[in-house]
Design a protein around this motif. Structure first.
Motif, PDB file in Angstrom:
ATOM      1  N   LEU A 312       0.836  -1.219   0.000  1.00 38.94           N
ATOM      2  CA  LEU A 312       0.000   0.000   0.000  1.00 38.94           C
ATOM      3  C   LEU A 312       0.865   1.261   0.000  1.00 38.94           C
ATOM      4  CD1 LEU A 312      -2.827  -1.026   2.512  1.00 38.94           C
ATOM      5  CD2 LEU A 312      -3.112  -0.523   0.075  1.00 38.94           C
ATOM      6  N   ILE A 313       1.971   1.222   0.750  1.00 36.99           N
ATOM      7  CA  ILE A 313       2.853   2.401   0.800  1.00 36.99           C
ATOM      8  C   ILE A 313       3.551   2.583  -0.556  1.00 36.99           C
ATOM      9  CG2 ILE A 313       4.949   3.359   1.894  1.00 36.99           C
ATOM     10  CD1 ILE A 313       3.938   2.063   4.555  1.00 36.99           C
ATOM     11  N   TYR A 314       3.993   1.466  -1.139  1.00 38.32           N
ATOM     12  CA  TYR A 314       4.681   1.517  -2.440  1.00 38.32           C
ATOM     13  C   TYR A 314       3.730   2.006  -3.545  1.00 38.32           C
ATOM     14  CZ  TYR A 314       7.163  -0.163  -6.590  1.00 38.32           C
ATOM     15  OH  TYR A 314       7.771  -0.249  -7.806  1.00 38.32           O
ATOM     16  N   LEU A 315       2.459   1.605  -3.428  1.00 36.85           N
ATOM     17  CA  LEU A 315       1.466   1.957  -4.451  1.00 36.85           C
ATOM     18  C   LEU A 315       1.492   3.455  -4.781  1.00 36.85           C
ATOM     19  CD1 LEU A 315      -1.035   1.482  -6.220  1.00 36.85           C
ATOM     20  CD2 LEU A 315      -2.435   1.564  -4.146  1.00 36.85           C
ATOM     21  N   ASP A 316       1.570   4.289  -3.749  1.00 39.07           N
ATOM     22  CA  ASP A 316       1.505   5.730  -3.998  1.00 39.07           C
ATOM     23  C   ASP A 316       2.693   6.241  -4.806  1.00 39.07           C
ATOM     24  OD1 ASP A 316      -0.985   6.185  -2.998  1.00 39.07           O
ATOM     25  OD2 ASP A 316      -0.279   6.548  -0.953  1.00 39.07           O
ATOM     26  N   SER A 317       3.823   5.516  -4.741  1.00 38.12           N
ATOM     27  CA  SER A 317       4.987   5.978  -5.520  1.00 38.12           C
ATOM     28  C   SER A 317       4.791   5.685  -7.016  1.00 38.12           C
ATOM     29  CB  SER A 317       6.268   5.310  -5.013  1.00 38.12           C
ATOM     30  OG  SER A 317       6.257   3.936  -5.354  1.00 38.12           O
ATOM     31  N   LEU A 318       3.823   4.827  -7.376  1.00 39.30           N
ATOM     32  CA  LEU A 318       3.601   4.479  -8.789  1.00 39.30           C
ATOM     33  C   LEU A 318       2.809   5.534  -9.542  1.00 39.30           C
ATOM     34  CD1 LEU A 318       2.636   0.690  -8.509  1.00 39.30           C
ATOM     35  CD2 LEU A 318       4.868   1.679  -9.016  1.00 39.30           C
ATOM     36  N   LYS A 319       2.087   6.373  -8.784  1.00 43.12           N
ATOM     37  CA  LYS A 319       1.271   7.438  -9.376  1.00 43.12           C
ATOM     38  C   LYS A 319       0.315   6.892 -10.446  1.00 43.12           C
ATOM     39  CE  LYS A 319       3.585  10.654  -7.101  1.00 43.12           C
ATOM     40  NZ  LYS A 319       3.116  10.728  -5.742  1.00 43.12           N
ATOM     41  N   ALA A 320      -0.272   5.733 -10.174  1.00 42.92           N
ATOM     42  CA  ALA A 320      -1.235   5.153 -11.121  1.00 42.92           C
ATOM     43  C   ALA A 320      -2.565   5.907 -11.020  1.00 42.92           C
ATOM     44  CB  ALA A 320      -1.451   3.678 -10.797  1.00 42.92           C
TER      45      ALA A 320
END
Ligand code: AMP
Ligand code: MG
Length: 361
Positions: A312-320
């Motif tokens: 979930l934390i990594y998800l935000d770095s993807l900017k999807a």
């Protein structure tokens, strides 16, 4: 140097790396001294990282709420290192004592009658208190050396995913605590189970499974809908139930249908979304998502649970544009996984293409 810059510099936490296989006791001692002086220490537990203060020191505990931006009516879990310390803060019912002694230390938090003398800020004015004896050796040593129970909620800013590594905790609290003990990745990666012993009711599924509770107490706890994360409590059974949780900034939607149908449902959105879930479902989607965050195999729910918050934390770095996640069977760790996914997706779930479109509107 002006007074202003020196106070800013003072608020940078000291980061102490701890090697699990050969822990440096002098670092833990330094952290314990900080707890005794009324400071804030982020420390590892077997579940997720905690942000701790002396549970008997009201002003130290108030700093936790400030650092986390936590609503003051959401009480803290008090961490103890032995039964004697637990008795200092709570009344342990005689009929459950043996079972508790056989279970603790473990990722099971118990709601018990509070002893007088506990600061109000810890219990949010309730007559009960949440108590846990963690099994993590570093956490236990920190509590022992502090010679006081440690109040510690999960080390995350309120509403955000919990920290499952020192790195996550540093990201949240570098400027607002005194010490961060960084011992790498958490063993379970999901918070403790919360069991209200008075009503024998599960308030939050977590790293201690329903099956383990039933075996230890020889009875099954009640399982209200709110504990499954199926709805937010109107009148909260536990104060934490009424708040938003684990929300990434990226819009997250939970697919509740058969994984084999997901590819065709998502095909109009090809290349626009990220996927977070099992390796098996990612394989079915092929290259359609912008990016896949693989949490593990469906066959290993414990691995899925361990990787969930870092996903979930990594998800935000993807900017999807948005992210799709999937459902898991609600037994064993699956119960805690689904509770977290329902909350993280703010209850936006779908079975069909039409329902997905509605969620995206
Ligand atoms: P965390 O914020 O991750 O530390 O989770 C602690 C959870 O335990 C929160 O949901 C709290 O609302 C809940 N909790 C703490 N004390 C009590 C209590 N006395 N009665 C019911 N729930 C509690
Ligand atoms: Mg929390």
């Amino acid at each position: 140097m002006t007074a202003k810059t020196s106070s800013v510099l003072k608020m940078r936490a000291t980061i102490l790396k701890i090697n699990r296989s050969n822990p440096n006791l002098s670092k833990i001692r330094l952290a314990a001294e900080t707890i005794r002086k009324g400071g804030l220490v982020v420390f590892p537990t077997e579940t997720v990282y905690g942000i701790g203060a002396d549970a008997m020191n009201a002003s130290a505990c108030r700093k936790i709420f400030k650092a986390k931006k936590r609503p003051s009516d959401n009480p803290l879990i008090v961490h103890v290192s032995d039964m004697e310390m637990a008795e200092k803060v709570a009344i342990i019912p005689r009929r459950y004592r043996k079972a508790i002694e056989s279970i603790w230390p473990s990722p099971l938090t118990l709601i018990l009658k509070a002893r007088a003398g506990l600061p109000r800020v810890v219990t949010a004015g309730l007559k009960t208190v949440a108590v846990r004896m963690p099994s993590d050796e570093i956490a236990l040593e920190l509590i022992r050396q502090s010679r006081t129970p440690i109040a510690a909620p999960s080390a995350n800013i309120s509403k955000k995913p919990s920290s499952t590594s020192g790195k996550h905790a540093i990201g949240y609290f570098l400027k607002s605590v005194d010490i961060i003990l960084d011992a790498g990745n958490s063993k379970f990666g999901i918070e403790s189970t919360v069991l209200d012993l008075g009503h024998f009711t599960l308030l939050r599924p977590g790293a201690f499974t329903m099956e383990e509770i039933s075996a230890a107490f020889m009875k099954k706890p009640k399982l209200p809908k709110e504990a499954l994360g199926l709805k937010e409590a109107k009148k909260a059974l536990s104060p934490g139930m009424k708040y938003r949780h684990y929300s990434p900034d990226t819009k997250l939607m939970l697919y509740e249908g058969d994984p084999s149908r997901l590819k065709s449902i998502l095909s109009p959105w090809k290349g626009r979304f990220a996927f977070m879930g099992s390796g098996e479902t990612a394989f079915l989607l092929g290259k359609m998502p912008v990016k896949s965050i693989i949490l593990g195999s469906r066959k290993e729910p414990r691995t899925i649970a361990r990787n969930l918050f870092s996903g979930l934390i990594y998800l935000d770095s993807l900017k999807a544009e948005f992210c799709i996640t999937e459902s898991f069977t609600e037994k064993g760790y699956g119960l805690a996984i689904m509770n977290r996914l329902r909350k993280a997706s703010s209850h936006k779930h779908f079975h069909t293409a039409e329902e997905l479109e509605k969620c995206l509107r």
